[in-house]
Structure formats: C-alpha cells, structure tokens
Design a protein around this motif. Structure first.
Motif, short mmCIF file in Angstrom:
data_model
loop_
_atom_site.label_atom_id
_atom_site.label_comp_id
_atom_site.label_asym_id
_atom_site.label_seq_id
_atom_site.Cartn_x
_atom_site.Cartn_y
_atom_site.Cartn_z
N UNK A 168 -7.21 3.16 2.03
CA UNK A 168 -7.21 4.29 1.10
C UNK A 168 -6.95 3.79 -0.31
N UNK A 169 -6.41 4.66 -1.14
CA UNK A 169 -6.04 4.27 -2.51
C UNK A 169 -4.63 3.69 -2.43
N UNK A 170 -4.58 2.39 -2.15
CA UNK A 170 -3.29 1.75 -1.89
C UNK A 170 -3.06 0.50 -2.75
N UNK A 171 -3.99 0.19 -3.63
CA UNK A 171 -3.77 -0.92 -4.56
C UNK A 171 -3.70 -0.35 -5.97
N UNK A 172 -2.82 -0.92 -6.79
CA UNK A 172 -2.67 -0.45 -8.16
C UNK A 172 -1.81 0.79 -8.27
N UNK A 173 -1.07 1.12 -7.20
CA UNK A 173 -0.23 2.33 -7.19
C UNK A 173 1.20 2.00 -6.76
N UNK A 189 9.97 -9.13 6.62
CA UNK A 189 8.55 -9.44 6.75
C UNK A 189 7.90 -9.62 5.40
N UNK A 190 6.64 -9.20 5.31
CA UNK A 190 5.92 -9.31 4.04
C UNK A 190 4.82 -8.27 3.94
N UNK A 191 4.34 -8.07 2.71
CA UNK A 191 3.25 -7.15 2.42
C UNK A 191 2.36 -7.79 1.36
N UNK A 192 1.03 -7.60 1.49
CA UNK A 192 0.11 -8.16 0.49
C UNK A 192 -1.14 -7.28 0.37
N UNK A 193 -1.80 -7.41 -0.79
CA UNK A 193 -3.10 -6.78 -1.00
C UNK A 193 -4.16 -7.64 -0.33
N UNK A 194 -5.16 -6.98 0.23
CA UNK A 194 -6.29 -7.68 0.83
C UNK A 194 -7.52 -7.51 -0.06
N UNK A 195 -8.47 -8.41 0.07
CA UNK A 195 -9.66 -8.38 -0.78
C UNK A 195 -10.54 -7.15 -0.53
N UNK A 196 -10.38 -6.50 0.63
CA UNK A 196 -11.19 -5.31 0.93
C UNK A 196 -10.58 -4.02 0.37
N UNK A 197 -9.48 -4.15 -0.41
CA UNK A 197 -8.85 -2.97 -1.01
C UNK A 197 -7.72 -2.39 -0.18
N UNK A 198 -7.48 -2.94 0.99
CA UNK A 198 -6.41 -2.46 1.85
C UNK A 198 -5.11 -3.21 1.55
N UNK A 199 -4.05 -2.78 2.21
CA UNK A 199 -2.76 -3.47 2.15
C UNK A 199 -2.41 -3.88 3.57
N UNK A 200 -1.95 -5.12 3.73
CA UNK A 200 -1.57 -5.66 5.03
C UNK A 200 -0.08 -5.95 5.01
N UNK A 247 -2.95 7.26 -1.82
CA UNK A 247 -3.66 8.19 -0.94
C UNK A 247 -4.09 7.42 0.30
N UNK A 248 -3.25 7.48 1.33
CA UNK A 248 -3.53 6.76 2.57
C UNK A 248 -4.57 7.52 3.37
N UNK A 249 -5.69 6.87 3.69
CA UNK A 249 -6.72 7.51 4.50
C UNK A 249 -6.61 7.10 5.97
N UNK A 250 -6.05 5.91 6.22
CA UNK A 250 -5.91 5.45 7.60
C UNK A 250 -4.83 4.37 7.69
N UNK A 251 -4.07 4.42 8.77
CA UNK A 251 -3.08 3.38 9.05
C UNK A 251 -3.43 2.77 10.40
N UNK A 252 -3.73 1.49 10.39
CA UNK A 252 -4.02 0.77 11.63
C UNK A 252 -2.78 0.01 12.03
#
Length: 88
Positions: A9-14, A31-42, A67-72
């Motif tokens: 979703x809209x999860x980068x730059x926010x 743990x850790x969190x990072x931005x992914x090249x596909x626009x998601x957050x891992x 704006x989270x559209x999906x959580x895997x």
C-alpha cells in the motif's frame, strides 16, 4: 517466535519504518524493518506470541499517514537472535 511481514500500500515516505520501530520497541519486540524496491515494507520481528499478535494488528493499519492495502504474514524458521529493533 519469529514472523516475517510484507506490508503493501502507501507505506513508503510516510514514516512507516520509524513508526514500526517505535511500536515494536513499545511491545518489547526485536528485529528489523526495511523498504523494498517494489514499494512495500518488509519486517522480520521476534518476540512472544501475544506482543507479535498486537504488532500484526498494528501493521494492518499502520501509522496515520499510511494506507495499508494488504499485510502478508510469512511464518518462516529463523535462528537469529536479535538484540534490538533496527531500521535497515
């Protein structure tokens, strides 16, 4: 216990990563969190079952500007021992 989360979703730059770090630390998770090249957050998050459930519920919504559209949720076997929660 470990869980791997991919947030779409809209999860980068926010401020999603910083907000995730703050929430994880509040819940005593590591743990850790990072931005992914596909626009998601891992995120790979380690902790007890109940705090992980609370974190998962928070990730479904995210911080106010997101704006989270999906959580895997991908439960995978990790043998790492995290000592903190980092932004990568």
């Amino acid at each position: 216990m470990y869980k791997k989360f991919k947030v779409l979703g809209k999860v980068q730059g926010v401020f999603f990563r910083k907000s995730t770090q703050d929430k994880a630390m509040e819940l005593g998770l590591k743990g850790w969190v990072r931005n992914e090249s596909d626009g998601s957050v891992l995120a790979i998050i380690q902790g007890e079952e109940e705090p992980l459930k609370l974190m998962e519920a928070w990730l479904k919504v995210g911080p106010p500007r997101s704006q989270v559209s999906e959580l895997m949720v991908l439960e995978e076997g990790y043998n790492l021992q995290f000592v903190s929660f980092e932004i990568k």
